[in-house]
Design a protein around this motif. Structure first.
Motif, PDB file in Angstrom:
ATOM      1  N   VAL A   1      48.650  13.339  23.633  1.00 55.65           N
ATOM      2  CA  VAL A   1      49.253  13.850  24.853  1.00 55.65           C
ATOM      3  C   VAL A   1      48.553  13.171  26.025  1.00 55.65           C
ATOM      4  CG1 VAL A   1      49.687  15.912  26.237  1.00 55.65           C
ATOM      5  CG2 VAL A   1      49.730  16.072  23.755  1.00 55.65           C
ATOM      6  N   SER A   2      49.327  12.747  26.990  1.00 57.49           N
ATOM      7  CA  SER A   2      48.793  12.074  28.168  1.00 57.49           C
ATOM      8  C   SER A   2      48.416  13.099  29.223  1.00 57.49           C
ATOM      9  CB  SER A   2      49.842  11.108  28.737  1.00 57.49           C
ATOM     10  OG  SER A   2      49.457  10.649  30.000  1.00 57.49           O
TER      11      SER A   2
ATOM     12  N   PHE B   1      57.718   9.610  28.709  1.00 57.02           N
ATOM     13  CA  PHE B   1      58.030  10.965  29.151  1.00 57.02           C
ATOM     14  C   PHE B   1      57.550  11.986  28.117  1.00 57.02           C
ATOM     15  CE2 PHE B   1      60.867  14.649  29.492  1.00 57.02           C
ATOM     16  CZ  PHE B   1      60.711  14.975  30.834  1.00 57.02           C
ATOM     17  N   LEU B   2      57.835  11.720  26.846  1.00 54.39           N
ATOM     18  CA  LEU B   2      57.403  12.641  25.787  1.00 54.39           C
ATOM     19  C   LEU B   2      55.890  12.756  25.725  1.00 54.39           C
ATOM     20  CD1 LEU B   2      59.878  11.737  22.914  1.00 54.39           C
ATOM     21  CD2 LEU B   2      59.889  13.798  24.355  1.00 54.39           C
ATOM     22  N   LEU B   3      55.205  11.644  25.920  1.00 52.65           N
ATOM     23  CA  LEU B   3      53.742  11.668  25.882  1.00 52.65           C
ATOM     24  C   LEU B   3      53.141  12.471  27.035  1.00 52.65           C
ATOM     25  CD1 LEU B   3      53.110   8.003  24.758  1.00 52.65           C
ATOM     26  CD2 LEU B   3      52.534  10.070  23.462  1.00 52.65           C
ATOM     27  N   SER B   4      53.920  12.678  28.083  1.00 50.32           N
ATOM     28  CA  SER B   4      53.420  13.448  29.222  1.00 50.32           C
ATOM     29  C   SER B   4      53.581  14.955  29.005  1.00 50.32           C
ATOM     30  CB  SER B   4      54.147  13.033  30.505  1.00 50.32           C
ATOM     31  OG  SER B   4      55.464  13.552  30.535  1.00 50.32           O
ATOM     32  N   LYS B   5      54.171  15.332  27.885  1.00 54.06           N
ATOM     33  CA  LYS B   5      54.460  16.741  27.607  1.00 54.06           C
ATOM     34  C   LYS B   5      53.531  17.301  26.539  1.00 54.06           C
ATOM     35  CE  LYS B   5      57.817  16.684  30.423  1.00 54.06           C
ATOM     36  NZ  LYS B   5      57.541  17.281  31.724  1.00 54.06           N
ATOM     37  N   ASP B   6      53.335  18.620  26.567  1.00 53.94           N
ATOM     38  CA  ASP B   6      52.598  19.260  25.485  1.00 53.94           C
ATOM     39  C   ASP B   6      53.446  19.157  24.211  1.00 53.94           C
ATOM     40  OD1 ASP B   6      54.206  21.820  25.011  1.00 53.94           O
ATOM     41  OD2 ASP B   6      53.771  21.985  27.152  1.00 53.94           O
ATOM     42  N   LEU B   7      52.828  19.397  23.055  1.00 51.14           N
ATOM     43  CA  LEU B   7      53.505  19.168  21.779  1.00 51.14           C
ATOM     44  C   LEU B   7      54.742  20.049  21.588  1.00 51.14           C
ATOM     45  CD1 LEU B   7      50.439  18.622  19.420  1.00 51.14           C
ATOM     46  CD2 LEU B   7      51.936  16.895  20.462  1.00 51.14           C
TER      47      LEU B   7
ATOM     48  N   TYR C   1      53.276   3.245  22.297  1.00 48.08           N
ATOM     49  CA  TYR C   1      53.648   4.624  22.605  1.00 48.08           C
ATOM     50  C   TYR C   1      54.202   5.347  21.376  1.00 48.08           C
ATOM     51  CZ  TYR C   1      52.915   3.232  27.433  1.00 48.08           C
ATOM     52  OH  TYR C   1      52.370   2.769  28.598  1.00 48.08           O
ATOM     53  N   ILE C   2      54.910   4.615  20.532  1.00 53.32           N
ATOM     54  CA  ILE C   2      55.400   5.219  19.291  1.00 53.32           C
ATOM     55  C   ILE C   2      54.209   5.666  18.441  1.00 53.32           C
ATOM     56  CG2 ILE C   2      56.600   4.769  17.110  1.00 53.32           C
ATOM     57  CD1 ILE C   2      58.468   2.860  18.710  1.00 53.32           C
ATOM     58  N   GLU C   3      53.192   4.828  18.343  1.00 51.80           N
ATOM     59  CA  GLU C   3      51.994   5.197  17.583  1.00 51.80           C
ATOM     60  C   GLU C   3      51.322   6.428  18.184  1.00 51.80           C
ATOM     61  OE1 GLU C   3      49.496   1.725  17.180  1.00 51.80           O
ATOM     62  OE2 GLU C   3      51.116   0.608  16.185  1.00 51.80           O
ATOM     63  N   TYR C   4      51.277   6.510  19.507  1.00 51.50           N
ATOM     64  CA  TYR C   4      50.704   7.697  20.152  1.00 51.50           C
ATOM     65  C   TYR C   4      51.517   8.940  19.796  1.00 51.50           C
ATOM     66  CZ  TYR C   4      48.136   4.436  23.232  1.00 51.50           C
ATOM     67  OH  TYR C   4      47.333   3.449  23.747  1.00 51.50           O
ATOM     68  N   LEU C   5      52.852   8.809  19.791  1.00 51.60           N
ATOM     69  CA  LEU C   5      53.703   9.944  19.416  1.00 51.60           C
ATOM     70  C   LEU C   5      53.425  10.366  17.981  1.00 51.60           C
ATOM     71  CD1 LEU C   5      57.113   8.860  21.010  1.00 51.60           C
ATOM     72  CD2 LEU C   5      55.701  10.811  21.708  1.00 51.60           C
ATOM     73  N   GLU C   6      53.306   9.394  17.079  1.00 55.27           N
ATOM     74  CA  GLU C   6      53.040   9.699  15.676  1.00 55.27           C
ATOM     75  C   GLU C   6      51.701  10.408  15.491  1.00 55.27           C
ATOM     76  OE1 GLU C   6      55.451   6.140  13.402  1.00 55.27           O
ATOM     77  OE2 GLU C   6      53.484   5.671  14.257  1.00 55.27           O
ATOM     78  N   ASN C   7      50.755  10.103  16.361  1.00 54.89           N
ATOM     79  CA  ASN C   7      49.424  10.705  16.282  1.00 54.89           C
ATOM     80  C   ASN C   7      49.299  11.975  17.128  1.00 54.89           C
ATOM     81  OD1 ASN C   7      48.402   8.740  14.504  1.00 54.89           O
ATOM     82  ND2 ASN C   7      48.044   7.340  16.208  1.00 54.89           N
TER      83      ASN C   7
END
Length: 187
Positions: free
Chosen positions: A181-182, A50-56, A172-178
């Motif tokens: 955005v999806s 869900f977080l990855l689907s959102k802007d920063l 997904y955690i790694e994507y959040l750390e980097n």
């Protein structure tokens, strides 16, 4: 440590504990509890997706709410983000999330599913759900489609499912750390 780093640390620590607990529960044949732990791991995964689907900026809003121990609400709104919202989004990506979520909820809440040692809990599901679970177990873990769905046939796959959810969560955690955005959008 940034809030995002702290949030990711929480996700990792929870996941590591879930995997460790899952192994102990499996060794002791406590499959209902293992499914409950799997549901908890899935909760982390759907939140990360869900977080990855959102802007920063919006992502930061939800991370701050987590760290302040408040319910997720849409920015500038009282609209609560529900598990259903997050599960539906993740299910569109994976196709198996809803099945695992529903099964996990059945074991978290008091239901006839908890009596899995004396009766087949999967008989509580409609035929479509049974077919979906069998198909997902087959596609991802090699379950034989001709086998009946019961705790004896499913239990050998529970750790594999937990490991799959956990490994997806780590990505997904790694994507959040980097700060990735999806392109998937929701709410």
């Amino acid at each position: 440590m940034t809030e995002t780093e702290q949030f990711c640390q929480i996700l990792r620590e929870r996941s590591a504990e879930n995997v460790s607990a899952g192994r102990l529960l499996f060794q002791n044949r406590l499959y209902g509890q293992l499914i409950s732990v799997l549901r908890q791991e899935l909760d982390s995964l759907v939140r990360a997706v869900f977080l990855l689907s959102k802007d920063l900026s919006t992502r930061q809003h939800f991370i701050t709410q987590t760290l302040q121990n408040t319910k997720w609400t849409l920015p500038n709104s009282r609209t609560v983000v529900t598990d259903r919202n997050m599960v539906d989004l993740t299910d569109r990506l994976h196709g198996w999330t809803n099945s695992v979520y529903k099964l996990g909820c059945a074991f978290i809440h008091l239901s006839p599913m908890a009596d899995y040692r004396n009766s087949n809990p999967f008989q509580q599901l409609d035929q479509t759900e049974i077919i979906d679970i069998k198909q997902h177990l087959h596609n991802y873990h090699g379950f034989h489609l001709n086998d009946d769905l019961n705790m004896d046939t499913v239990s050998p796959y529970l750790l594999r499912v937990l490991d799959k959810v956990s490994s997806n969560l780590e990505c997904y955690i790694e994507y959040l750390e980097n700060n990735q955005v999806s392109s998937i959008q929701t709410l």
